[in-house]
Design an enzyme around this catalytic site. Structure first.
Site, PDB file in Angstrom:
ATOM      1  N   GLU A   1     -10.935  21.978  20.071  1.00 50.38           N
ATOM      2  CA  GLU A   1      -9.631  21.021  20.602  1.00 50.38           C
ATOM      3  C   GLU A   1      -8.521  22.434  20.504  1.00 50.38           C
ATOM      4  OE1 GLU A   1      -9.536  17.813  18.256  1.00 50.38           O
ATOM      5  OE2 GLU A   1     -10.468  16.854  19.822  1.00 50.38           O
TER       6      GLU A   1
ATOM      7  N   ARG B   1     -16.560  23.010  10.326  1.00 46.01           N
ATOM      8  CA  ARG B   1     -16.737  21.867  10.910  1.00 46.01           C
ATOM      9  C   ARG B   1     -17.912  22.272  12.457  1.00 46.01           C
ATOM     10  NH1 ARG B   1     -12.029  19.017  12.618  1.00 46.01           N
ATOM     11  NH2 ARG B   1     -12.885  17.059  11.812  1.00 46.01           N
TER      12      ARG B   1
ATOM     13  N   ARG C   1     -20.434  14.957  25.903  1.00 44.52           N
ATOM     14  CA  ARG C   1     -19.866  15.445  24.720  1.00 44.52           C
ATOM     15  C   ARG C   1     -20.823  15.008  23.632  1.00 44.52           C
ATOM     16  NH1 ARG C   1     -13.508  13.670  22.851  1.00 44.52           N
ATOM     17  NH2 ARG C   1     -14.115  13.775  20.526  1.00 44.52           N
TER      18      ARG C   1
ATOM     19  N   LYS D   1     -19.263  15.350  11.733  1.00 45.74           N
ATOM     20  CA  LYS D   1     -18.701  13.920  11.886  1.00 45.74           C
ATOM     21  C   LYS D   1     -20.029  12.930  11.879  1.00 45.74           C
ATOM     22  CE  LYS D   1     -14.418  14.624  13.756  1.00 45.74           C
ATOM     23  NZ  LYS D   1     -13.344  14.346  14.781  1.00 45.74           N
TER      24      LYS D   1
ATOM     25  N   ASP E   1     -16.749  10.784  18.084  1.00 42.22           N
ATOM     26  CA  ASP E   1     -15.431  10.932  17.296  1.00 42.22           C
ATOM     27  C   ASP E   1     -14.970   9.574  16.697  1.00 42.22           C
ATOM     28  OD1 ASP E   1     -13.112  12.164  16.314  1.00 42.22           O
ATOM     29  OD2 ASP E   1     -12.123  12.246  18.196  1.00 42.22           O
TER      30      ASP E   1
ATOM     31  N   GLU F   1     -19.268  13.929   7.453  1.00 41.92           N
ATOM     32  CA  GLU F   1     -17.559  13.414   7.496  1.00 41.92           C
ATOM     33  C   GLU F   1     -17.531  12.224   7.978  1.00 41.92           C
ATOM     34  OE1 GLU F   1     -15.248  16.763   9.386  1.00 41.92           O
ATOM     35  OE2 GLU F   1     -13.693  15.134  10.010  1.00 41.92           O
TER      36      GLU F   1
ATOM     37  N   GLU G   1      -8.060   5.908  12.603  1.00 42.19           N
ATOM     38  CA  GLU G   1      -7.338   6.627  13.923  1.00 42.19           C
ATOM     39  C   GLU G   1      -8.043   5.625  14.773  1.00 42.19           C
ATOM     40  OE1 GLU G   1      -8.569  10.531  14.638  1.00 42.19           O
ATOM     41  OE2 GLU G   1      -7.921  10.279  16.844  1.00 42.19           O
TER      42      GLU G   1
ATOM     43  N   GLU H   1     -14.336  -4.540  15.597  1.00 36.49           N
ATOM     44  CA  GLU H   1     -15.135  -4.283  16.726  1.00 36.49           C
ATOM     45  C   GLU H   1     -15.647  -5.223  17.729  1.00 36.49           C
ATOM     46  OE1 GLU H   1     -19.489  -4.115  15.579  1.00 36.49           O
ATOM     47  OE2 GLU H   1     -20.037  -2.867  17.035  1.00 36.49           O
TER      48      GLU H   1
ATOM     49  N   TRP I   1     -11.548  14.816  28.511  1.00 36.16           N
ATOM     50  CA  TRP I   1     -12.062  14.687  27.038  1.00 36.16           C
ATOM     51  C   TRP I   1     -13.516  14.246  27.012  1.00 36.16           C
ATOM     52  CZ3 TRP I   1      -9.190  16.569  23.293  1.00 36.16           C
ATOM     53  CH2 TRP I   1      -7.757  16.701  23.510  1.00 36.16           C
TER      54      TRP I   1
END
Ligand code: GCV
Length: 725
Positions: free
Chosen positions: A325, A358, A375, A399, A404, A426, A432, A557, A587
């Protein structure tokens, strides 16, 4: 009040949580700074609740009734009587003994527990942070090999409340499952023009930084350290992984600020780590390159790191977001991520520091027309081939999911792909993608599920991989750890939404012991925070909190992106619905909904091949839409709206049903909370009500946008004829 800030809510350690300890006669038999912290905690509690504290160094003989060789570590004599009867060798009798296993002249009950412990496992087996807890002869005993174990043991006694002082208990030995349990703060010193001071922070400003410098409120930092120690967190990064210009200088000319924070965190057993910018040799050192294989660059990192340790001898190490990023990294110099990580690792190695490197590396400038780039594949494609090439003090921070921190993702296949690499998993405590601390979303059940996932289906879990445990539960030599992005800011309730404190609490507790039941962890938090027993209706208070929180992740959810497809959030802010918001962006987060169906084909047979990154049995389970679990169906497959789920419903009917139900459940949460009137503090009540109002509004918006979108796309009406726009 601190400055112009309202006083901080005490969170889960108000004075009343210490009543059972504070009303007792306590011996602390240990020395060193952490033992001092234990003694101070007990002394404070004794002052509040009428108990007493004796604190003597481990090597000092027991006090005699007619002499006073006790000290309480805080410089004030403890309250209450110093004895409630004679113990062995004429020493005062204590209700609670917290002692190092190597201490001299232990009271009889503690000596009994120690003898049993020796017989079972031998002293020295408790390790750096473990402790043994037992109750003999009316005395509760905590023994530890090191003072950090006593600190953890004290908080365990606090959690147990009166239970710790009840019947004789068999000796329990408590060890953290993994040695490093870390929180990453995405805090900036300077407020970022788009992301603000705390990137993805929903709790006000940073608790570490204010007005372009170190916070003047180090008392608040100390209180935070105390909260973290009480849940077993032992490492913290104090700045964002996106390291901007000002924050990069924390490594050099602003190092004093980091040292000041480390001073405050240290007495609670928390080591300070720093996020660093890979380009620092150029930006800070004035070198022409940051090439990790360049001798000058290596020397710069070595020299800079030496200075860090001169200022902070117990410094933990670096966290690096590279080639991700927009952050610089080794790709810019034609080098691998192992080259990059190992250069920083070499600088840290002489001091015992580690690099958290990371694995969140992917193409964020993808062409949405390009269906071949996935991705989800990126971290594995970049890192799995590097297995075995990382230095021993590099921890690859992965992660938990391949995309994400979505509300629902499969576990990242990287976790199963790198047996020769230390891996940290992670998690994201800051919400978020899970309601941004405006929605109640208790994440304990999500993390529990992730940590208990068995990548090989053979009993070995994600938590075991992070802990460096093999199939036989023996050490693999590759211990990583558990890391989470913090949800704390300078908000009086710490986490914006007061109920979001439970997520921070649960992260620490599950990082210490992933086998804990998240509902039981929630119960601990409720007891410590709200002390239901002291209210007019303990049952109602406890039951309401469970009703509002237990299933709140599944509720969230149910009214947001369906069946694991993810995103559908507003670009940038990531709050609220925007079904196509990311669909035509670079993205890499697409759902591919058309008039016939929805989902991402990640199969080997016809899709991106991502399922092939998993070992068996999951490679096969995920490959077929028939065996793929419903909740992940759209993550792995593109299916028609009429596809029938294992639940027996079609995909589109599932979408309608869950979205109507989800919004209804939020309405019920709101009315359940309203029934608590008078049982919680008015300011907390007002904050929760305000957030539930917003959650209710937002859940309806999600319901209506998602249902309307899929009705318009598919033309298939709701089987129950409910209102869709
Ligand atoms: C700190 C997501 C977030 C970013 C975050 C990034 C990361 O993309 O939206 O704000 O950056 O993850 O984990 O590095």
């Amino acid at each position: 009040m601190t400055g112009d800030q309202p006083a901080a809510h005490p969170a889960w350690l108000p004075d009343k949580a210490f009543r059972t300890v504070g009303s007792r006669h306590v011996l602390v038999c240990a020395d060193g700074p952490l033992a001092q912290t234990v003694a101070q905690e007990v002394a404070h509690a004794a002052e509040q609740h009428g108990g007493s504290l004796h604190h003597r160094p481990a090597g000092q003989a027991a006090p005699h009734p007619d002499g006073d060789n006790a000290e309480d570590g805080s410089g004030t004599e403890a309250h209450g009587g110093t004895s409630n009867g004679s113990g062995a060798a004429g020493e005062p009798r204590f209700d609670l003994v917290l002692a190092l296993t190597g201490a001299d002249d232990l009271p009889e009950a503690a000596a009994m527990v120690l003898a049993e412990l020796d017989w079972r496992s031998g002293r020295g087996m408790l390790g750096a942070e473990g402790f043994a807890l037992g109750r003999r002869d009316g005395v509760t005993v905590v023994l530890a090999d090191e003072p950090a174990g006593l600190l953890h043991g004290l908080f365990q006694v606090v959690r147990l409340g009166e239970t710790a002082f009840g019947a004789t208990q068999p000796i329990e030995v408590h060890h953290p499952v993994t040695a490093r349990r870390m929180l990453n703060h995405w805090d900036n010193i300077d407020a970022h023009p788009v992301m603000g001071q705390v990137e993805r922070g929903y709790s006000g400003g940073s608790i570490f930084w204010r007005d372009g410098g170190l916070t003047p409120d180090l008392g608040r930092v100390r209180a935070y350290a105390r909260l973290l120690a009480s849940i077993g967190v032992n490492a913290v990064t104090v700045n964002n992984v996106n390291v901007h210009a000002t924050e990069a200088r924390l490594l050099t000319d602003r190092l004093g600020d980091v040292a000041a924070l480390a001073e405050v965190l240290r007495p609670y057993g928390i080591r300070t780590h720093l996020s660093v910018n890979f380009n620092s040799p150029v930006a800070l050192g004035g070198l022409p390159t940051a090439d990790p294989l360049d001798d000058g660059v290596r020397a710069w990192w070595a020299d800079t790191t030496r200075q860090v340790y001169a200022a902070i001898p117990d410094f933990g190490g670096y966290v690096v977001k590279a080639d991700s990023e927009g952050q610089p990294g080794p790709f810019g110099y034609g080098r691998t991520h192992a080259d990059g990580a190992n250069t920083l690792a070499a600088a840290l190695e002489p001091f015992g520091g580690v690099v958290h490197w990371r694995a969140f590396v992917y193409n964020h400038t993808q062409d949405w027309r390009d269906r071949s780039t996935d991705r989800a594949r990126a971290a594995y494609d970049h890192f799995a081939p590097l297995d075995g090439q990382f230095a021993g003090n590099v921890i690859l921070q992965v992660k938990y999911g391949p995309i994400d921190f979505q509300t629902r993702e499969p576990v990242s296949p990287v976790i199963a792909a790198m047996p020769g690499t230390r891996l940290a998993v992670e998690l994201q405590v800051t919400q978020e993608y899970t309601g941004q601390q405006r929605h109640v979303c208790y994440l304990g059940p999500l993390w529990h599920e992730v940590l208990a996932f068995e990548p090989w289906g053979d009993g070995r879990t994600v938590a075991a991989v992070a802990a460096g445990r093999g199939a036989d539960n023996g050490p693999t030599g590759f211990e990583g750890g558990l890391v989470a992005v913090s949800n704390v800011g300078d908000d009086p309730f710490w986490t914006g939404h007061p109920l979001a404190q439970a997520n921070l609490y649960a992260f620490g507790r599950l990082a210490w012991n992933p086998h804990l039941d998240p509902a039981a962890v929630l119960d601990e938090w409720i007891d410590l925070t709200f002390a239901p027993a002291a209210t007019a209706d303990p049952g109602l208070l406890r039951q309401t909190l469970h009703e509002v929180m237990d299933g709140s992740w599944q509720t969230y959810e149910s009214y947001t992106a369906p069946l694991g497809v993810g995103f559908m959030v507003r670009p940038g802010s990531h709050y609220g619905p925007d079904v196509d918001g990311y669909e035509y962006t670079p993205w890499g987060t697409y759902h591919f909904a058309d008039r016939d169906g929805i989902g991402v084909d990640r199969s080997r047979a016809t899709g991106t091949g991502f399922t092939g990154q998993y070992p068996q049995p999951w490679a096969q389970v995920y490959e077929s839409a028939d065996s793929c679990p419903d909740e992940l169906l759209l993550f792995f497959h593109h299916v028609p709206y009429t596809h029938v789920l294992h639940s027996g419903k079609t995909v589109v009917q599932h979408i309608y049903d869950t979205h109507f139900e989800g919004a209804d459940r939020v309405a019920r949460m709101r009315s359940r909370w309203a029934g608590l009137a008078g049982l919680v503090a008015p300011d907390l009540d007002a904050r929760v009500r305000e957030r539930l109002d917003e959650q209710s509004r937002c859940a309806q918006e999600w319901r209506d946008q998602i249902n309307t979108y899929f009705y318009r796309k598919s033309g298939i009406p709701d089987a129950h004829g409910r209102r869709i726009h």
